[in-house]
Structures are given as C-alpha cells and as structure tokens.
Design an enzyme around this catalytic site. Sequence first.
Site, PDB file in Angstrom:
ATOM      1  CD  GLU A  42      -2.147   1.487   2.883  1.00  0.00           C
ATOM      2  OE1 GLU A  42      -2.390   2.650   3.273  1.00  0.00           O
ATOM      3  OE2 GLU A  42      -2.263   0.497   3.621  1.00  0.00           O
ATOM      4  CB  THR A  72      -4.088   8.226   3.449  1.00  0.00           C
ATOM      5  OG1 THR A  72      -3.061   7.476   4.101  1.00  0.00           O
ATOM      6  CG2 THR A  72      -4.553   9.318   4.408  1.00  0.00           C
ATOM      7  CE  LYS A 132      -6.080   2.021   8.332  1.00  0.00           C
ATOM      8  NZ  LYS A 132      -5.357   3.006   7.486  1.00  0.00           N
TER       9      LYS A 132
END
Length: 212
Positions: A42, A72, A132
């Site tokens: 990521e 993000t 997450k």
Amino acid sequence: MFADIDTLIQGQPVMAILRNMEAKRAVELASKAWDLGIDLVEVPIQTADAVPSLEAVIKAGAERGKPVGAGTVVSAEQVQQSLDLGAAFTVAPGLDEEIVGLCRSAGIPHLPGISTPSEIQAAVRLGCTVVKAFPASVLGTEWFKAMQGPFPGVSLVATGGIDASNAASFLQAGARTVAVGSALADDRQLDLIAHILAARRKPGNDGPGHDQ
C-alpha cells in the site's frame, strides 16, 4: 482486479505500507517486500506529492503481477485518482459511507479503518467484513482478542505501530493480517518478518488470525 478485500488478503499475513517516500525509494522497498513474499503493498496518498510514488510502485508491481493499493483515501477525488492510476485496492484511516459506496460502485476493493465496536458494527452494515484496526499499537492485542467474541465473521487488519517485534503477537491475538512500514528498511527486522511469514503459511496453521 480482485473482487473484494477478503480475496485480496487470502493467505497474506503481512502487508507493506510505504508512507512518505519518494518514488525510487518506494519502489526499492516494494521490491524488498515482494522478494520476501509480501505480496500486498500500500502506498498512502495523503498529499499530492505522494501520488508519483504510488504511480511508480503500481508500475513496478504490474511488471511482477503484484497488487498495489492506494492508502489514506478520504475523498471522491482520491478514489478516482486511485482508479486512474490502476490501484488494485484502496485503504482509508476511518469509515466513510460515501467512500465505501464509491469504491463499491467502481468495483475496487476498499479497506476502511475502525477503532471501536460501534465502527465495526457500522462497517458490517455497509457490507465490509474486513476492516483495518487503527491504531493497532494503541488498541493493543487484548482488544483484538476481545473483538472476536461479538464479531466472529469480521477479519481485522492490524495497522499502526506494527513491526517485527510485535507482528506475531497481533496475529496470535486474532488479526488476520498485519501491516508493517519502517521495518522494511531494517535488515534485522526483515529476517524476523520472514520467520513470521513462514510460520503463518505452514499447512495446518489453525491458530487465531488464520485465513478463514
């Protein structure tokens, strides 16, 4: 493209997060991760200057058949940008119904962030059964154990403050995947991560945090 996050993390006990790195360094560490057997990478795009790094790692990943996600992701513009660049999935620090819906409509797997039982419950209502847990080091391993009771069908990706010294503990506590960042730049930690990967991928490993 993967159909969902559950399929994406299948058999992936470790994910690499490459935050705040210029493109060349991000590709170098992504390659280290792939060589180690970490298939999931990521690259957060919290600022515009991080986008070239995501683009470079996506290109490098495509050459090796590795999925690269955009992290993000907190706006519709970032969702579209991730799609345009060819990201395989998106990750957010929190749970946003609009982002979840946009990603679902676009057909790109999305991993939302949570830190409370209420947020897990809300995520499940939105159809998200892989979330997450952030910040994992603040929540602690006991929190992960506790969440297995009320949410047995939810998979947790432990993110935030995870390195080679505590990754195994979070997996044993019930995390399905742990996300590591700066550990990738430390050869001593890489050796420990390699042992964790090998242990978690042994046939018949039915301990907490195994793939379901």
